[in-house]
Design a protein around this motif. Structure first.
Motif, short mmCIF file in Angstrom:
data_model
loop_
_atom_site.label_atom_id
_atom_site.label_comp_id
_atom_site.label_asym_id
_atom_site.label_seq_id
_atom_site.Cartn_x
_atom_site.Cartn_y
_atom_site.Cartn_z
N VAL A 99 -80.87 -40.02 -30.66
CA VAL A 99 -79.58 -40.36 -30.25
C VAL A 99 -79.45 -40.10 -28.90
N GLY A 100 -79.55 -38.83 -28.71
CA GLY A 100 -79.61 -38.25 -27.43
C GLY A 100 -80.18 -38.66 -26.14
N ALA A 101 -81.41 -38.93 -26.68
CA ALA A 101 -82.63 -39.50 -25.72
C ALA A 101 -82.13 -40.91 -25.33
N VAL A 102 -81.64 -41.82 -26.35
CA VAL A 102 -81.31 -43.21 -25.90
C VAL A 102 -79.93 -43.29 -25.03
N LEU A 103 -79.11 -42.19 -25.20
CA LEU A 103 -77.90 -42.14 -24.44
C LEU A 103 -78.21 -41.77 -23.03
N VAL A 104 -78.91 -40.59 -23.04
CA VAL A 104 -79.45 -40.20 -21.66
C VAL A 104 -80.13 -41.21 -20.78
N ILE A 105 -81.25 -41.87 -21.44
CA ILE A 105 -82.01 -42.84 -20.76
C ILE A 105 -81.06 -43.84 -20.10
N SER A 106 -80.03 -44.42 -21.09
CA SER A 106 -79.32 -45.30 -20.77
C SER A 106 -78.45 -45.16 -19.53
N SER A 107 -77.64 -43.62 -19.87
CA SER A 107 -76.82 -43.34 -18.67
C SER A 107 -77.37 -43.32 -17.31
N ARG A 108 -78.87 -42.76 -17.33
CA ARG A 108 -79.30 -42.64 -16.10
C ARG A 108 -79.68 -44.16 -15.33
N ARG A 109 -80.01 -44.92 -16.33
CA ARG A 109 -80.37 -46.32 -15.87
C ARG A 109 -79.28 -46.68 -14.99
N GLU A 110 -77.97 -46.65 -15.77
CA GLU A 110 -76.67 -47.15 -15.41
C GLU A 110 -76.34 -46.40 -13.87
N ALA A 111 -76.52 -44.98 -13.98
CA ALA A 111 -76.29 -44.47 -12.81
C ALA A 111 -77.26 -44.63 -11.42
N VAL A 112 -78.21 -45.28 -11.83
CA VAL A 112 -79.13 -45.83 -10.52
C VAL A 112 -78.17 -47.10 -9.95
N ARG A 113 -77.77 -47.80 -10.73
CA ARG A 113 -77.34 -48.91 -10.26
C ARG A 113 -75.86 -49.01 -9.58
N ASN A 114 -75.06 -47.86 -10.30
CA ASN A 114 -73.83 -47.38 -9.93
C ASN A 114 -73.70 -46.10 -10.00
N PRO A 115 -73.94 -45.49 -8.91
CA PRO A 115 -73.68 -43.92 -8.50
C PRO A 115 -72.34 -43.37 -9.11
N ARG A 116 -72.46 -42.15 -9.71
CA ARG A 116 -71.21 -41.61 -10.17
C ARG A 116 -70.74 -40.78 -9.20
N THR A 117 -69.24 -40.98 -9.14
CA THR A 117 -68.43 -40.20 -8.25
C THR A 117 -67.63 -39.16 -9.14
N LEU A 118 -67.29 -38.15 -8.05
CA LEU A 118 -66.15 -37.06 -8.86
C LEU A 118 -65.25 -37.58 -9.60
N PRO A 119 -64.38 -38.70 -9.23
CA PRO A 119 -63.28 -39.07 -9.87
C PRO A 119 -63.71 -39.83 -11.32
N PHE A 120 -64.77 -40.36 -11.26
CA PHE A 120 -65.49 -41.21 -12.32
C PHE A 120 -65.88 -40.12 -13.38
N VAL A 121 -66.51 -39.02 -12.99
CA VAL A 121 -67.07 -37.93 -13.99
C VAL A 121 -65.76 -37.31 -14.62
N ALA A 122 -64.90 -36.94 -13.75
CA ALA A 122 -63.57 -36.19 -14.18
C ALA A 122 -62.76 -37.34 -15.28
N LEU A 123 -62.95 -38.61 -15.08
CA LEU A 123 -62.09 -39.58 -15.81
C LEU A 123 -62.91 -39.55 -17.31
N SER A 124 -64.28 -39.69 -17.17
CA SER A 124 -65.00 -39.79 -18.24
C SER A 124 -65.09 -38.33 -19.20
N LEU A 125 -64.98 -37.20 -18.34
CA LEU A 125 -64.86 -35.90 -19.32
C LEU A 125 -63.12 -35.93 -19.70
N GLY A 126 -62.35 -36.49 -19.17
CA GLY A 126 -60.87 -36.43 -19.56
C GLY A 126 -60.82 -37.53 -20.98
N LEU A 127 -61.41 -38.57 -20.59
CA LEU A 127 -61.41 -39.50 -21.89
C LEU A 127 -62.01 -38.94 -23.06
N THR A 128 -63.18 -38.14 -22.88
CA THR A 128 -63.92 -37.39 -24.00
C THR A 128 -62.95 -36.43 -24.88
#
Length: 180
Positions: free
Chosen positions: A144-173
């Motif tokens: 599961v971890g491998a699938v999530l990390v691979i997918s997350s990295r591929r999406e981050a290539v298309r849409n780079p992460r920003t600090l507010p985006f990371v903060a929002l995702s951590l807060g939602l988690t």
């Protein structure tokens, strides 16, 4: 929609990290064995009751390990958020990765219950040795971890992460894990 899907993927990765860390903590106190032992913990009505060493170790985590019930609850709620979040992720359009993560996640949850030696105890699945359930649980968690990390990295290539985006995702988690 693309950014929402990416946000959900990030939340899933962070939930997986919580599952991994809490599972690592619980591993120190867990005994994956079907050996029958007599309970000798704090809970008086159960003293002397024969049970598997796996179930005995879980009762010990719940009653004698400092923070044990909190970590078990955190592990459980993070696992639920991970599986339910994967369903939402699939509905947002990442079917290829989401169905794999969902299938592996559901099997991982079931194998986690199997390794606790309580859910399948009186069924045909209870005949499998607890170490097998535990090994399957660990293997599925890594998949599961491998699938999530691979997918997350591929999406981050298309849409780079920003600090507010990371903060929002951590807060939602944090809200999702502690809200359950």
């Amino acid at each position: 929609m693309e950014r929402t899907r990416q946000l959900m993927g990030e939340v899933l990765v962070y939930c997986f990290v919580v599952v991994l860390l809490t599972g690592g903590f619980l591993t120190f106190f867990y005994t994956p064995s079907n050996e029958v032992v007599a309970y000798n913990g704090f809970y008086e009505p159960l003293r002397g009751t024969p049970m598997s060493a796996a179930y005995n170790s879980i009762l010990t985590i719940d009653s004698e390990v400092r923070g044990g019930p909190f970590v078990r609850r955190l592990h459980h709620s993070s696992s639920i958020v991970l599986v339910l979040g994967t369903v939402v992720w699939a509905l947002l359009g990442r079917f290829r990765y989401a169905l794999a993560a969902l299938g592996l996640g559901v099997l991982g949850v079931l194998s986690g219950y199997g390794s606790a030696d309580d859910l399948f105890f009186r069924t045909f699945l209870g005949k499998l040795p607890t170490p097998w359930w535990y090994g399957l649980h660990l293997l599925l968690a890594l998949a599961v971890g491998a699938v999530l990390v691979i997918s997350s990295r591929r999406e981050a290539v298309r849409n780079p992460r920003t600090l507010p985006f990371v903060a929002l995702s951590l807060g939602l988690t944090i809200l999702a894990v502690f809200g359950l």
